[in-house]
Design a protein around this motif. Sequence first.
Motif, PDB file in Angstrom:
ATOM      1  N   ARG B 326       3.194  18.687  15.909  1.00  0.00           N
ATOM      2  CA  ARG B 326       3.345  20.118  15.657  1.00  0.00           C
ATOM      3  C   ARG B 326       4.697  20.422  15.023  1.00  0.00           C
ATOM      4  O   ARG B 326       5.739  20.308  15.666  1.00  0.00           O
ATOM      5  CB  ARG B 326       3.202  20.928  16.950  1.00  0.00           C
ATOM      6  CG  ARG B 326       1.874  20.880  17.632  1.00  0.00           C
ATOM      7  CD  ARG B 326       0.682  21.484  16.928  1.00  0.00           C
ATOM      8  NE  ARG B 326       0.786  21.880  15.541  1.00  0.00           N
ATOM      9  CZ  ARG B 326      -0.252  21.800  14.697  1.00  0.00           C
ATOM     10  NH1 ARG B 326      -1.405  21.323  15.090  1.00  0.00           N
ATOM     11  NH2 ARG B 326      -0.125  22.214  13.466  1.00  0.00           N
ATOM     12  N   GLU B 327       4.658  20.843  13.780  1.00  0.00           N
ATOM     13  CA  GLU B 327       5.881  21.131  13.040  1.00  0.00           C
ATOM     14  C   GLU B 327       6.731  22.187  13.749  1.00  0.00           C
ATOM     15  O   GLU B 327       7.963  22.065  13.822  1.00  0.00           O
ATOM     16  CB  GLU B 327       5.510  21.615  11.629  1.00  0.00           C
ATOM     17  CG  GLU B 327       6.695  21.849  10.717  1.00  0.00           C
ATOM     18  CD  GLU B 327       6.272  22.368   9.344  1.00  0.00           C
ATOM     19  OE1 GLU B 327       5.109  22.782   9.193  1.00  0.00           O
ATOM     20  OE2 GLU B 327       7.126  22.349   8.434  1.00  0.00           O
ATOM     21  N   ASP B 384      -4.243  11.747  11.727  1.00  0.00           N
ATOM     22  CA  ASP B 384      -3.393  12.710  11.030  1.00  0.00           C
ATOM     23  C   ASP B 384      -2.249  13.225  11.892  1.00  0.00           C
ATOM     24  O   ASP B 384      -1.114  13.313  11.454  1.00  0.00           O
ATOM     25  CB  ASP B 384      -4.240  13.901  10.576  1.00  0.00           C
ATOM     26  CG  ASP B 384      -4.567  13.792   9.105  1.00  0.00           C
ATOM     27  OD1 ASP B 384      -4.363  12.692   8.548  1.00  0.00           O
ATOM     28  OD2 ASP B 384      -5.004  14.793   8.520  1.00  0.00           O
ATOM     29  N   GLN B 387       0.445  10.744  12.336  1.00  0.00           N
ATOM     30  CA  GLN B 387       1.197  10.627  11.083  1.00  0.00           C
ATOM     31  C   GLN B 387       2.208  11.759  10.959  1.00  0.00           C
ATOM     32  O   GLN B 387       3.358  11.541  10.591  1.00  0.00           O
ATOM     33  CB  GLN B 387       0.222  10.705   9.901  1.00  0.00           C
ATOM     34  CG  GLN B 387      -0.648   9.495   9.773  1.00  0.00           C
ATOM     35  CD  GLN B 387      -0.550   8.893   8.383  1.00  0.00           C
ATOM     36  OE1 GLN B 387       0.274   9.320   7.575  1.00  0.00           O
ATOM     37  NE2 GLN B 387      -1.365   7.902   8.104  1.00  0.00           N
ATOM     38  N   SER B 395      12.185  13.081  10.118  1.00  0.00           N
ATOM     39  CA  SER B 395      12.818  14.219   9.465  1.00  0.00           C
ATOM     40  C   SER B 395      13.849  14.868  10.387  1.00  0.00           C
ATOM     41  O   SER B 395      14.925  15.274   9.951  1.00  0.00           O
ATOM     42  CB  SER B 395      11.756  15.263   9.122  1.00  0.00           C
ATOM     43  OG  SER B 395      11.725  15.481   7.753  1.00  0.00           O
ATOM     44  N   LEU B 398      16.999  12.767  10.636  1.00  0.00           N
ATOM     45  CA  LEU B 398      17.744  12.894   9.385  1.00  0.00           C
ATOM     46  C   LEU B 398      18.438  14.253   9.304  1.00  0.00           C
ATOM     47  O   LEU B 398      19.585  14.370   8.873  1.00  0.00           O
ATOM     48  CB  LEU B 398      16.791  12.741   8.190  1.00  0.00           C
ATOM     49  CG  LEU B 398      16.497  11.323   7.728  1.00  0.00           C
ATOM     50  CD1 LEU B 398      15.405  11.345   6.659  1.00  0.00           C
ATOM     51  CD2 LEU B 398      17.760  10.666   7.170  1.00  0.00           C
ATOM     52  N   TRP B 399      17.711  15.261   9.724  1.00  0.00           N
ATOM     53  CA  TRP B 399      18.252  16.629   9.660  1.00  0.00           C
ATOM     54  C   TRP B 399      19.458  16.759  10.578  1.00  0.00           C
ATOM     55  O   TRP B 399      20.489  17.311  10.199  1.00  0.00           O
ATOM     56  CB  TRP B 399      17.144  17.619  10.060  1.00  0.00           C
ATOM     57  CG  TRP B 399      17.437  19.048   9.724  1.00  0.00           C
ATOM     58  CD1 TRP B 399      17.186  19.687   8.541  1.00  0.00           C
ATOM     59  CD2 TRP B 399      18.038  20.033  10.589  1.00  0.00           C
ATOM     60  NE1 TRP B 399      17.579  21.002   8.617  1.00  0.00           N
ATOM     61  CE2 TRP B 399      18.109  21.240   9.863  1.00  0.00           C
ATOM     62  CE3 TRP B 399      18.511  20.014  11.900  1.00  0.00           C
ATOM     63  CZ2 TRP B 399      18.626  22.417  10.399  1.00  0.00           C
ATOM     64  CZ3 TRP B 399      19.037  21.188  12.431  1.00  0.00           C
ATOM     65  CH2 TRP B 399      19.095  22.369  11.690  1.00  0.00           C
ATOM     66  N   PRO B 430       4.647  10.770   0.463  1.00  0.00           N
ATOM     67  CA  PRO B 430       5.253  10.924  -0.869  1.00  0.00           C
ATOM     68  C   PRO B 430       5.851  12.319  -1.067  1.00  0.00           C
ATOM     69  O   PRO B 430       6.779  12.487  -1.847  1.00  0.00           O
ATOM     70  CB  PRO B 430       4.070  10.687  -1.819  1.00  0.00           C
ATOM     71  CG  PRO B 430       2.834  10.900  -1.001  1.00  0.00           C
ATOM     72  CD  PRO B 430       3.192  10.521   0.395  1.00  0.00           C
ATOM     73  N   GLU B 431       5.315  13.322  -0.337  1.00  0.00           N
ATOM     74  CA  GLU B 431       5.831  14.685  -0.526  1.00  0.00           C
ATOM     75  C   GLU B 431       7.243  14.843   0.041  1.00  0.00           C
ATOM     76  O   GLU B 431       7.890  15.853  -0.185  1.00  0.00           O
ATOM     77  CB  GLU B 431       4.866  15.721   0.058  1.00  0.00           C
ATOM     78  CG  GLU B 431       4.793  15.794   1.571  1.00  0.00           C
ATOM     79  CD  GLU B 431       3.860  14.765   2.197  1.00  0.00           C
ATOM     80  OE1 GLU B 431       3.449  13.803   1.503  1.00  0.00           O
ATOM     81  OE2 GLU B 431       3.552  14.915   3.397  1.00  0.00           O
ATOM     82  N   ARG B 432       7.720  13.814   0.802  1.00  0.00           N
ATOM     83  CA  ARG B 432       9.090  13.899   1.319  1.00  0.00           C
ATOM     84  C   ARG B 432      10.018  12.872   0.657  1.00  0.00           C
ATOM     85  O   ARG B 432      11.198  12.814   0.972  1.00  0.00           O
ATOM     86  CB  ARG B 432       9.108  13.660   2.830  1.00  0.00           C
ATOM     87  CG  ARG B 432       8.446  14.735   3.644  1.00  0.00           C
ATOM     88  CD  ARG B 432       9.264  16.016   3.663  1.00  0.00           C
ATOM     89  NE  ARG B 432       8.571  17.052   4.377  1.00  0.00           N
ATOM     90  CZ  ARG B 432       7.650  17.864   3.837  1.00  0.00           C
ATOM     91  NH1 ARG B 432       7.362  17.758   2.553  1.00  0.00           N
ATOM     92  NH2 ARG B 432       7.043  18.770   4.563  1.00  0.00           N
ATOM     93  N   MET B 434      11.448  12.460  -2.303  1.00  0.00           N
ATOM     94  CA  MET B 434      12.652  12.875  -3.018  1.00  0.00           C
ATOM     95  C   MET B 434      13.720  13.386  -2.059  1.00  0.00           C
ATOM     96  O   MET B 434      14.889  13.037  -2.181  1.00  0.00           O
ATOM     97  CB  MET B 434      12.302  13.971  -4.025  1.00  0.00           C
ATOM     98  CG  MET B 434      12.246  13.481  -5.444  1.00  0.00           C
ATOM     99  SD  MET B 434      10.692  12.701  -5.891  1.00  0.00           S
ATOM    100  CE  MET B 434       9.690  14.114  -6.294  1.00  0.00           C
ATOM    101  N   LEU B 435      13.300  14.201  -1.118  1.00  0.00           N
ATOM    102  CA  LEU B 435      14.251  14.765  -0.161  1.00  0.00           C
ATOM    103  C   LEU B 435      14.925  13.668   0.648  1.00  0.00           C
ATOM    104  O   LEU B 435      16.151  13.608   0.738  1.00  0.00           O
ATOM    105  CB  LEU B 435      13.514  15.735   0.777  1.00  0.00           C
ATOM    106  CG  LEU B 435      14.294  16.217   2.001  1.00  0.00           C
ATOM    107  CD1 LEU B 435      15.465  17.092   1.575  1.00  0.00           C
ATOM    108  CD2 LEU B 435      13.400  16.990   2.956  1.00  0.00           C
ATOM    109  N   LYS B 438      17.432  11.588  -1.123  1.00  0.00           N
ATOM    110  CA  LYS B 438      18.681  12.300  -1.391  1.00  0.00           C
ATOM    111  C   LYS B 438      19.572  12.376  -0.163  1.00  0.00           C
ATOM    112  O   LYS B 438      20.790  12.361  -0.281  1.00  0.00           O
ATOM    113  CB  LYS B 438      18.381  13.737  -1.858  1.00  0.00           C
ATOM    114  CG  LYS B 438      17.773  13.822  -3.227  1.00  0.00           C
ATOM    115  CD  LYS B 438      18.802  13.538  -4.306  1.00  0.00           C
ATOM    116  CE  LYS B 438      18.040  13.326  -5.615  1.00  0.00           C
ATOM    117  NZ  LYS B 438      18.836  12.685  -6.643  1.00  0.00           N
ATOM    118  N   VAL B 439      18.955  12.509   1.015  1.00  0.00           N
ATOM    119  CA  VAL B 439      19.800  12.757   2.182  1.00  0.00           C
ATOM    120  C   VAL B 439      20.256  11.468   2.870  1.00  0.00           C
ATOM    121  O   VAL B 439      21.161  11.507   3.690  1.00  0.00           O
ATOM    122  CB  VAL B 439      19.127  13.685   3.212  1.00  0.00           C
ATOM    123  CG1 VAL B 439      18.861  15.050   2.594  1.00  0.00           C
ATOM    124  CG2 VAL B 439      17.834  13.086   3.736  1.00  0.00           C
TER     125      VAL B 439
END
Lengths: 309, 441
Positions: B326-327, B384, B387, B395, B398-399, B430-432, B434-435, B438-439
């Motif tokens: 759950r985001e 899902d 995942q 994330s 990293l944040w 893949p949608e993450r 680039m982010l 970079k970080v």
Amino acid sequence: MDELESDKHVKYILSIEKKKDDVEALLMEHLRINGAYWGLTTLDILHKISAVDPEEVISWVMKCYHEDCGGFGGNIGHDPHLLYTLSAVQILALFDRIDVLDAEKVSIYVAGLQNEDGSFSGDMWGEIDTRFSYCAICCLSILHCLNKINVEKAVNYIVSCKNLDGGFGCTPGGESHAGQIFCCIGALAITGSLHHVDRDLLGWWLCERQCKNGGLNGRPEKDADVCYSWWVLSSLIMIDRVHWIDKDKLTRFILNCQDKENGGISDKPNYAVDVFHTYFGVAGLSLMEYPGLKSIDPAYALPVDVADW
Amino acid sequence: MGGDSSSEEVGLDLLQQLELILEHDKLIDEVGFVHPDQFPALNEGPSSSLSPVCILGQSAADILNKDTVELHVVQYDEKVFWNKDHKLAISILVLPQLYNAALNAYMDANRRYKQSIRSQINKGSFDDANCGCDFDQFLESEVLKHTRALLILSYDFKSAWNSRKLVLSRKQELSLFVDEFQLSALILSYAPKSEGAWSHRQWTVKMIAEKVHDLQELVKKESELVKNIAEKSKMNYRAWNHRCWLVLYMTESQVLDELNMSRKWAELHVADNCCFHYRRRLMLRILSNGDVKEGGEKPFNYNSNVYAVWKELQWNKLLIQRYIGREALWIHRRFLSQCWIKHFANNQKSSSPHIEATGLDDFLGEEFELMNACLNTQTDDELDDYQSQAKHAVSYILWISKQIPSCSEVKLQERLKEAVNFEDLFMKYPERLMLWKKVLV
Ligand SMILES: [Zn+2]
């Protein structure tokens, strides 16, 4: 890969004017001027603004003008509001006819809505929202009248709506929302105040809007929706973090939301199209430099050749 | 719009019927717009949900075969309206006619009302006060009547809401505000995102706040309304924004009550980021105890603040482990960690009996373990939710690494790179890509 059905979208937009009788059209009447801005800007991005008669549009826009106060209503006979005043000014800018306005009077109306704390009310009834800060600042900037307001206070108010996640809400403490973020970043960009923004933090929040299907949502846990292609992308461009998302996937998502038979773009694949999402879809593609489209200014939400006054 | 006079007459007649119904049944709390084809289906089964079809209710059957229906003295066309048990249904087939009639009636009444105000101002308010007053009252009630009908049909019609505000602000009678709450609540029952209705409610609360000192009861009721609407309308930004705005008017003890009460709700709606944001808003109000308002309420002390954040962190961890992927839960954890790091993590002295104050390293260590646990629960079937859980967990770390001094950031990221295979993750998410690239330092 799908292609942009430009001709069909033009046809779709021109057809909206003609069906004024159905319920949906009637229920949109009160914000007709916003609809006109979305439709006309889309036509311009598609190089087809010549398909409408400028005089007809301008004379209708001016019928929405309230001479007594200097604001515009959403339609003829409707009360003035900043949301409609900005659309009116943007439409006139599209046709390069700002000259028909009493810019002094309009800017006095807009400036009069600034509150002591720097925020803006949408109209005389006092609702406050960072959306209205954007409307005021964008409008005044187009009219070259930013000096009529206290820019520093306006900026400070917007900054006070910043959340710990880097995003912005409607008022201090309001939840971050991509639409509100666009308004705040747009206003800060126009006033040269982007140094107040933590670009990495906000960029992070914004690019986490990209969903698996490539589309963007407006806040966590929501589905992707074409309109956020505009709000999220334009904000990412203004803070120079647009390379953090996958543009190809987003392009495919938008193209996939087209009605390939009758034109128009919907919020999600296979939903009903509307002029609002058609505009945001085409504008989003323009921001990603899709071939054949006029490029659009991310802060003013107008084609750059228009915004370049 | 046809424009022919007979259609206009029919519209006017329907409008009068609608306005009579609204006048005689002041307690209408639900409205539905229904196609007459659905009428037979409506007669079957009890009403249970809010879908327009069910709003007609079970008792439609016993009146449908009469030609006209009598409600006190109200006569109306039963092919167009249905009204019972304070529920109202309107046939969608007449909406354009009805809308146009309501629009014209409103525009006309509004014009006359504004004219009368202007002429009073010109004449000076003391001239023929009596007859002017009667006429005024008539026009006011006309404006209120027609805007009510129009707004039920077109709820974001700003000018119509404004006209009601104009009438109310000139009358300044508290009792009239009750109608405004009732009308906006009615509209929110079928249009829970209506900006016009929410904005009007906010205006009404502000008006009352100018006159009444004790707003506790009102604020509580408003908060409950949002809770009830949020139940049926998920992630309703406008509704929750209203609730966040109410925090301005809350007493310190109300803030604590709200925090307690929204906890259960959040547990039952773990994907509703709005509710968690609301909790963040409440917590920030508590944490900003430095600027306690006048009124002598006891300021919250440091220990209880530490404890509040710590308790929320524990609770959130539990939810993360129970509800996979759950985001909203992970976003909430970012906030809590951020608060913890900022306010408490570098404070070495433990002054709360409930918790051992942890330094930054201990804290980060625990968070890292949480992430690890989330990665390891990942099963082979690659569900899902699992995942997403892994994506959010990585994330999150990293944040957090960006919220701490850079020497700690390097250490944390190095640990992360040892624990997870980023090449693998880039392929999976893949949608993450680039982010994250970079970080990573
Ligand atoms: Zn949308």
